[in-house]
Scaffold this motif. Structure first.
Motif, mmCIF file in Angstrom:
data_model
loop_
_atom_site.group_PDB
_atom_site.id
_atom_site.type_symbol
_atom_site.label_atom_id
_atom_site.label_comp_id
_atom_site.label_asym_id
_atom_site.label_seq_id
_atom_site.Cartn_x
_atom_site.Cartn_y
_atom_site.Cartn_z
ATOM 1 N N MET A 30 -12.018 7.230 18.489
ATOM 2 C CA MET A 30 -10.850 8.016 18.862
ATOM 3 C C MET A 30 -11.278 9.325 19.521
ATOM 4 N N SER A 31 -10.499 9.773 20.480
ATOM 5 C CA SER A 31 -10.813 11.016 21.166
ATOM 6 C C SER A 31 -10.244 12.200 20.405
ATOM 7 N N LYS A 32 -10.577 13.397 20.870
ATOM 8 C CA LYS A 32 -10.065 14.612 20.266
ATOM 9 C C LYS A 32 -8.594 14.804 20.619
ATOM 10 N N GLN A 33 -7.923 15.612 19.833
ATOM 11 C CA GLN A 33 -6.536 15.964 20.120
ATOM 12 C C GLN A 33 -6.463 16.783 21.413
ATOM 13 N N PRO A 34 -5.394 16.621 22.195
ATOM 14 C CA PRO A 34 -5.193 17.502 23.344
ATOM 15 C C PRO A 34 -5.103 18.952 22.882
ATOM 16 N N ARG A 35 -5.526 19.865 23.732
ATOM 17 C CA ARG A 35 -5.487 21.282 23.365
ATOM 18 C C ARG A 35 -4.541 22.038 24.284
ATOM 19 N N ALA A 36 -3.882 23.040 23.742
ATOM 20 C CA ALA A 36 -2.976 23.857 24.532
ATOM 21 C C ALA A 36 -3.775 24.732 25.488
ATOM 22 N N VAL A 37 -3.378 24.725 26.770
ATOM 23 C CA VAL A 37 -4.048 25.575 27.753
ATOM 24 C C VAL A 37 -3.107 26.652 28.296
ATOM 25 N N LEU A 38 -1.818 26.368 28.306
ATOM 26 C CA LEU A 38 -0.777 27.337 28.658
ATOM 27 C C LEU A 38 0.436 27.003 27.792
ATOM 28 N N ASP A 39 1.433 27.834 27.810
ATOM 29 C CA ASP A 39 2.605 27.606 26.989
ATOM 30 C C ASP A 39 3.259 26.270 27.355
ATOM 31 N N GLY A 40 3.260 25.323 26.415
ATOM 32 C CA GLY A 40 3.874 24.030 26.638
ATOM 33 C C GLY A 40 3.056 23.065 27.471
ATOM 34 N N ILE A 41 1.815 23.411 27.770
ATOM 35 C CA ILE A 41 0.948 22.565 28.585
ATOM 36 C C ILE A 41 -0.323 22.254 27.807
ATOM 37 N N PHE A 42 -0.653 20.962 27.742
ATOM 38 C CA PHE A 42 -1.801 20.499 26.969
ATOM 39 C C PHE A 42 -2.761 19.731 27.867
ATOM 40 N N ALA A 43 -4.049 19.918 27.618
ATOM 41 C CA ALA A 43 -5.090 19.192 28.338
ATOM 42 C C ALA A 43 -5.727 18.168 27.415
ATOM 43 N N ASP A 95 -5.859 5.919 23.854
ATOM 44 C CA ASP A 95 -6.242 5.458 22.525
ATOM 45 C C ASP A 95 -5.183 5.877 21.522
ATOM 46 N N GLU A 96 -5.444 5.653 20.262
ATOM 47 C CA GLU A 96 -4.465 5.943 19.219
ATOM 48 C C GLU A 96 -4.127 7.428 19.160
ATOM 49 N N THR A 97 -5.124 8.270 19.395
ATOM 50 C CA THR A 97 -4.887 9.714 19.362
ATOM 51 C C THR A 97 -3.871 10.121 20.412
ATOM 52 N N ALA A 98 -4.058 9.652 21.639
ATOM 53 C CA ALA A 98 -3.139 9.995 22.717
ATOM 54 C C ALA A 98 -1.740 9.447 22.456
ATOM 55 N N GLN A 99 -1.671 8.222 21.977
ATOM 56 C CA GLN A 99 -0.369 7.604 21.729
ATOM 57 C C GLN A 99 0.387 8.333 20.627
ATOM 58 N N PHE A 156 -0.005 11.442 19.755
ATOM 59 C CA PHE A 156 0.361 12.770 20.237
ATOM 60 C C PHE A 156 1.629 12.702 21.085
ATOM 61 N N LEU A 157 1.689 11.747 22.009
ATOM 62 C CA LEU A 157 2.875 11.615 22.854
ATOM 63 C C LEU A 157 4.118 11.295 22.026
ATOM 64 N N LEU A 158 3.958 10.455 21.021
ATOM 65 C CA LEU A 158 5.080 10.126 20.147
ATOM 66 C C LEU A 158 5.554 11.378 19.402
ATOM 67 N N GLY A 159 4.611 12.207 18.994
ATOM 68 C CA GLY A 159 4.954 13.397 18.219
ATOM 69 C C GLY A 159 5.672 14.470 19.004
ATOM 70 N N VAL A 160 5.508 14.461 20.343
ATOM 71 C CA VAL A 160 6.186 15.480 21.157
ATOM 72 C C VAL A 160 7.429 14.918 21.845
ATOM 73 N N GLY A 161 7.840 13.726 21.465
ATOM 74 C CA GLY A 161 9.100 13.196 21.983
ATOM 75 C C GLY A 161 8.963 12.180 23.095
ATOM 76 N N GLY A 162 7.773 11.613 23.266
ATOM 77 C CA GLY A 162 7.614 10.562 24.258
ATOM 78 C C GLY A 162 7.317 11.089 25.645
ATOM 79 N N LEU A 163 7.599 10.252 26.616
ATOM 80 C CA LEU A 163 7.190 10.543 27.987
ATOM 81 C C LEU A 163 8.267 10.080 28.951
ATOM 82 N N ARG A 164 8.621 10.948 29.884
ATOM 83 C CA ARG A 164 9.593 10.564 30.906
ATOM 84 C C ARG A 164 8.908 10.146 32.208
ATOM 85 N N TRP A 165 7.870 10.898 32.597
ATOM 86 C CA TRP A 165 7.186 10.609 33.849
ATOM 87 C C TRP A 165 5.675 10.578 33.657
ATOM 88 N N LEU A 166 5.011 9.788 34.477
ATOM 89 C CA LEU A 166 3.567 9.845 34.662
ATOM 90 C C LEU A 166 3.327 10.065 36.143
#
Length: 222
Positions: A1-14, A44-48, A50-60
């Motif tokens: 599993m990869s590391k958790q995304p990290r905040a780089v700006l307000d509301g933006i994660f890398a 991977d599971e970490t990314a999935q 994380f996306l679920l925890g922030v309310g899913g995804l509208r666009w890629l």
């Protein structure tokens, strides 16, 4: 599993660099149930989770052909809409995508901008930050990357599609924005040169200080 995304700006994660996209960095903007992912992260599971925890995804949004990664799997898992420049859409056959030619608005907050050069369909995503008098973030993919000094620049590599066109694309961005409207750049690779900062600040001024005529004479770096 990869590391958790990290905040780089307000509301933006890398997300951590993705091996499948040659070490590319994907970003997520979390905003009012209109979350948008820029390029494919390690899927991977970490990314999935994380996306679920922030309310899913509208666009890629895909910035260039090398940023596609597991786009198909991401769409199947999240139901997101994939936005990609028309010249590289053929790389995603048999799945539903939204294509654009020069510019495309995703609501009132995001704008896709065609910036050819790195590859024929290279593009950037501009994010106008809500609740401010000005300012915005440009997700530049591999069109603009930090150099060894952490400054934004077009970097010529052996696989660059059309170098003079890439320089023209940089000039077009400078014509379109200003120091008030372009505050940060979040590059799609070379983020180690940012030395932990996560983004390039004073983005317009730094970009405007480039000697683009000298850049035209640059040799391939890789």
């Amino acid at each position: 599993m990869s590391k958790q995304p990290r905040a780089v700006l307000d509301g933006i994660f890398a997300f951590p660099p993705n091996r499948e996209t040659l070490g590319g960095t994907a970003y997520l903007i979390v905003e009012n149930n209109a979350n948008i992912l820029i390029d494919s992260p390690p899927w991977d599971e970490t990314a999935q989770e994380f996306l679920l925890g922030v309310g899913g995804l509208r666009w890629l949004f895909i910035t260039h052909r090398g940023g596609i990664g597991k786009a198909k799997e991401i769409q199947l898992a999240t139901g997101c809409e994939i936005v990609i420049q028309e010249q590289i859409a053929y790389l995603l056959p048999k799945i539903q995508v939204t294509t654009f030619r020069q510019e495309y608005s995703l609501g009132s907050t995001y704008k896709a901008i065609w910036t050819p050069g790195h590859c024929p369909g290279s593009s950037c995503l501009y994010y106008r930050v809500r609740g401010t008098a000005g300012g915005g973030v440009l997700f530049s993919g591999r069109h603009l990357l930090p150099n060894q000094k952490g400054e934004p620049a077009p970097l010529r590599i052996s696989k660059t599609f059309h170098w003079p066109r890439q320089i023209r694309s940089v000039r077009a961005l400078l014509d379109q924005f200003s120091p008030e409207t372009l505050t940060y750049i979040c590059p799609g690779a070379n983020t180690g040169f940012l030395r932990g900062k996560g983004s390039i600040d004073e983005a317009y001024s730094r970009l405007a200080s480039l000697d683009l005529d000298a850049c035209l004479d640059a040799q391939c770096l890789l």
